[in-house]
Motif scaffolding. Sequence first.
Motif, PDB file in Angstrom:
ATOM      1  N   LEU A  13       0.786  -0.352   8.043  1.00  4.62           N
ATOM      2  CA  LEU A  13      -0.138  -1.333   7.472  1.00  4.62           C
ATOM      3  C   LEU A  13      -0.465  -1.024   6.013  1.00  4.62           C
ATOM      4  O   LEU A  13      -0.425  -1.916   5.152  1.00  4.62           O
ATOM      5  CB  LEU A  13      -1.428  -1.384   8.294  1.00  4.62           C
ATOM      6  N   HIS A  14      -0.791   0.232   5.728  1.00  2.00           N
ATOM      7  CA  HIS A  14      -1.148   0.574   4.348  1.00  2.00           C
ATOM      8  C   HIS A  14       0.063   0.472   3.421  1.00  2.00           C
ATOM      9  O   HIS A  14      -0.065   0.017   2.283  1.00  2.00           O
ATOM     10  CB  HIS A  14      -1.759   1.969   4.288  1.00  2.00           C
ATOM     11  N   SER A  15       1.214   0.889   3.889  1.00  2.96           N
ATOM     12  CA  SER A  15       2.415   0.782   3.047  1.00  2.96           C
ATOM     13  C   SER A  15       2.675  -0.672   2.669  1.00  2.96           C
ATOM     14  O   SER A  15       3.094  -0.971   1.538  1.00  2.96           O
ATOM     15  CB  SER A  15       3.623   1.366   3.773  1.00  2.96           C
ATOM     16  N   SER A  16       2.442  -1.601   3.604  1.00  6.18           N
ATOM     17  CA  SER A  16       2.672  -3.017   3.321  1.00  6.18           C
ATOM     18  C   SER A  16       1.739  -3.528   2.231  1.00  6.18           C
ATOM     19  O   SER A  16       2.016  -4.549   1.600  1.00  6.18           O
ATOM     20  CB  SER A  16       2.491  -3.844   4.595  1.00  6.18           C
ATOM     21  N   LEU A  17       0.629  -2.820   2.007  1.00  2.00           N
ATOM     22  CA  LEU A  17      -0.326  -3.186   0.957  1.00  2.00           C
ATOM     23  C   LEU A  17      -0.211  -2.278  -0.270  1.00  2.00           C
ATOM     24  O   LEU A  17      -1.101  -2.240  -1.114  1.00  2.00           O
ATOM     25  CB  LEU A  17      -1.759  -3.111   1.514  1.00  2.00           C
ATOM     26  N   LEU A  18       0.889  -1.540  -0.350  1.00  2.00           N
ATOM     27  CA  LEU A  18       1.153  -0.623  -1.464  1.00  2.00           C
ATOM     28  C   LEU A  18       0.103   0.473  -1.569  1.00  2.00           C
ATOM     29  O   LEU A  18      -0.275   0.900  -2.664  1.00  2.00           O
ATOM     30  CB  LEU A  18       1.265  -1.392  -2.789  1.00  2.00           C
TER      31      LEU A  18
END
Length: 480
Positions: free
Chosen positions: A179-184
């Motif tokens: 989830l966090h990776s998808s939001l950079l």
Amino acid sequence: MASTVATGVSRQNPALRRTMTSTTADTDVSSPSTAMGSPVDSPRPSASSTSLSSMSSIEPHSNSYGKLIDTYGNEFEIPDYTIKDIHDAIPKHCFERSAVKGLYYVFRDIAQLATVFYLFHTYLTPENVPYAPTRVALWGLYTFIQGLSGTGIWVLAHECGHQSFSTSKVLNDTVGWILHSSLLVPYFSWKISHGKHHKATGHMERDMVFVPRTREERASRIGKLVHELGELGEETPIVTFINLLGQQLIGWPNYLLTNVTGHNCHERQREGRGKGKKNGWFTGVNHFNPSSPLFEAKDAKLIVLSDVGLAITISVLVFLGNKHGWDNLLVWYFLPYLWVNHWLVAITFLQHTDPSLPHYKPESWNYVRGAAATIDREFGFIGRQLMHGIIETHVLHHYISTIPFYNADEASDAIRKVMGRHYRSDTRDGSLGFIKAMWRSARMCQWVEPSEGAKGEGQGVLFFRNTNGLGTKPMKMSPA
């Protein structure tokens, strides 16, 4: 100027579920708060230490602190309860975590994002809406809505980082990383530094977010002598607005890249990697460098894994931009991304910056005091449903961060009975009040200094002051 915190409120909205004032602190238990911490982080025993042995019967000796005055002009009292008091007050079922519930909210928020994208992409076309300005306005609405849902996704990853998402660390970190990776967002890097923030909230030399400037730092920044701050005229509102705008636009990436607003005392890093390091560009103090003084050597693999997650997301974005056009991707992803950053910075800023809140020098800080140096606010449906209550139950979160958000209201109600007058909440005007608080805090909270009547340990309890003639005046000082 009256505040809606534990020291006094001039008005309340009876429609709001959670309000707290000095007149209701000991009787009204209709609101929430959260957080728990490690007793080893307290420097020494005191009436508000984190010792797990009950010290509830010990009365605080306020005279030894002198007279402590917050920015509103209200007298401040140091918390006089223990972590055990907080922990024991919370119903046992509030600690229960459910992977099923956590995953339900993940899929719900993803469904919101997908549905909104489908509706706008399918129906907001020149054929259906021929007037271009109307299409632009509606796509602007799209970016706002997606920004709210994206913030909800961010908060769920935040739950994962605190292990409140489920009982499985593997599931928590896997979901959080995705989830966090998808939001950079570099998940593990943020998780580590954020954990340090929770262990040192309100600590002037160890906290990791929105550490305020001291009087000396403020004077140096604007090219004045320390004693001159109390003699300066008002900062023009346009300067405040520009500073606030910059904070909201680039504050989050700037924090990740330079550790801005985090502490700048890296020399004490236990492995020596902080020697000569200061916050700033190209200094090595950031959330992407495995050798950063924000981390330890054992964290290196996790920092690299965080960077890999970002690389995957960037690769996907480059593919989509090349295939569908970068102007489309700007609207589909990057503008909502800026909204997510805005909400994240606004929420964090207002959780830890308020005219009623203290900060502590090392000699006066302990865990209980630091965790109480936070404030709950109200953002209505958006805050409670789309952002999963992160605005409304933050005090609780700083005492026991492993309680899942869907149990936080009940747990917050419980600890308010223990915190009493020490609980801080500003729910005036609901969602509009949240936005207004950003301006109020930006104008009133420019630096921190001791109260003029403080003595002994009380001199290590710092409050916001400003040159705008708002609230308690700065301490008068003579030229050195």
